[in-house]
Motif scaffolding. Sequence first.
Motif, short mmCIF file in Angstrom:
data_model
loop_
_atom_site.label_atom_id
_atom_site.label_comp_id
_atom_site.label_asym_id
_atom_site.label_seq_id
_atom_site.Cartn_x
_atom_site.Cartn_y
_atom_site.Cartn_z
N UNK A 1 -88.78 -11.78 9.63
CA UNK A 1 -90.21 -11.73 9.95
C UNK A 1 -91.00 -12.66 9.04
N UNK A 2 -90.76 -12.56 7.73
CA UNK A 2 -91.46 -13.41 6.77
C UNK A 2 -91.10 -14.88 7.02
N UNK A 3 -89.83 -15.15 7.27
CA UNK A 3 -89.39 -16.53 7.49
C UNK A 3 -90.00 -17.11 8.77
N UNK A 4 -90.08 -16.31 9.82
CA UNK A 4 -90.68 -16.80 11.07
C UNK A 4 -92.15 -17.16 10.87
N UNK A 5 -92.85 -16.31 10.13
CA UNK A 5 -94.26 -16.58 9.84
C UNK A 5 -94.38 -17.92 9.10
N UNK A 6 -93.56 -18.12 8.09
CA UNK A 6 -93.63 -19.35 7.31
C UNK A 6 -93.26 -20.58 8.16
N UNK A 7 -92.31 -20.42 9.05
CA UNK A 7 -91.94 -21.53 9.94
C UNK A 7 -93.11 -21.91 10.84
N UNK A 8 -93.82 -20.91 11.35
CA UNK A 8 -94.97 -21.18 12.21
C UNK A 8 -96.10 -21.84 11.43
N UNK A 9 -96.28 -21.46 10.17
CA UNK A 9 -97.31 -22.09 9.32
C UNK A 9 -96.94 -23.54 9.04
N UNK A 10 -95.65 -23.80 8.89
CA UNK A 10 -95.19 -25.17 8.69
C UNK A 10 -94.73 -25.49 7.29
N UNK A 11 -93.93 -24.62 6.70
CA UNK A 11 -93.38 -24.91 5.37
C UNK A 11 -92.36 -26.04 5.46
N UNK A 12 -92.03 -26.59 4.31
CA UNK A 12 -91.07 -27.68 4.24
C UNK A 12 -89.64 -27.20 4.03
N UNK A 13 -89.48 -25.93 3.66
CA UNK A 13 -88.15 -25.41 3.42
C UNK A 13 -88.17 -23.92 3.16
N UNK A 14 -86.98 -23.36 3.05
CA UNK A 14 -86.80 -21.93 2.83
C UNK A 14 -85.82 -21.68 1.71
N UNK A 15 -86.06 -20.61 0.98
CA UNK A 15 -85.10 -20.08 0.03
C UNK A 15 -84.63 -18.77 0.65
N UNK A 16 -83.33 -18.68 0.96
CA UNK A 16 -82.76 -17.49 1.58
C UNK A 16 -81.46 -17.14 0.85
N UNK A 17 -81.41 -15.96 0.27
CA UNK A 17 -80.17 -15.52 -0.37
C UNK A 17 -79.26 -14.92 0.69
N UNK A 18 -77.97 -15.23 0.59
CA UNK A 18 -77.01 -14.72 1.56
C UNK A 18 -75.71 -14.35 0.84
N UNK A 19 -74.95 -13.48 1.47
CA UNK A 19 -73.72 -12.97 0.86
C UNK A 19 -72.82 -12.49 1.98
N UNK A 20 -71.51 -12.63 1.81
CA UNK A 20 -70.60 -12.15 2.86
C UNK A 20 -70.59 -10.61 2.94
N UNK A 21 -70.87 -9.94 1.83
CA UNK A 21 -70.99 -8.47 1.82
C UNK A 21 -72.19 -8.11 0.93
N UNK A 22 -73.40 -8.21 1.46
CA UNK A 22 -74.60 -8.02 0.65
C UNK A 22 -74.60 -6.73 -0.16
N UNK A 23 -74.09 -5.67 0.38
CA UNK A 23 -74.08 -4.39 -0.34
C UNK A 23 -73.25 -4.44 -1.62
#
Length: 145
Positions: free
Chosen positions: A89-111
């Motif tokens: 949700x937050x990322x979609x909002x930022x994409x619509x506003x027009x940011x230049x990039x994203x910081x997204x943390x990811x993990x194969x087993x987040x828990x």
Amino acid sequence: VKKGQFASAGVMGHAAAKLRQVGGEHVMLTERGTTFGYDDLVVDCRNLELMREAAPDALIVMDATHAVQSPPSSAGTGTTGGGRRFVPTIARMAAAVGVDGFFLETHDRPEQALSDAAVQLPFEQLEPLVLELAAIGRASNGGRR
């Protein structure tokens, strides 16, 4: 430079100017939410535009995972918590506003992640989200130079 939780967009413009004064040629400013007394972070999409105005030569980045992080006091566990389900949700909002990039943390087993487990996206959700964000950015063209 990641915006502090109590910092304004204007303060970030000053930070970018200081970096340029000491030779920083490529500056990225990152929004991550603001503490407004909810014992949580709140993302104000206006900050993305205001940071761009305050530092027109800087790249504006949205940290969508830390933006949904909850402090230990609200998580009740002694570690940070968060709402992973709100990252898109937050990322979609930022994409619509027009940011230049994203910081997204990811993990194969987040828990099982040693840090920020509550906000990391599972690997399998990353590529579909990035493709969606690119499509939103192309359709919106918001704030682009």
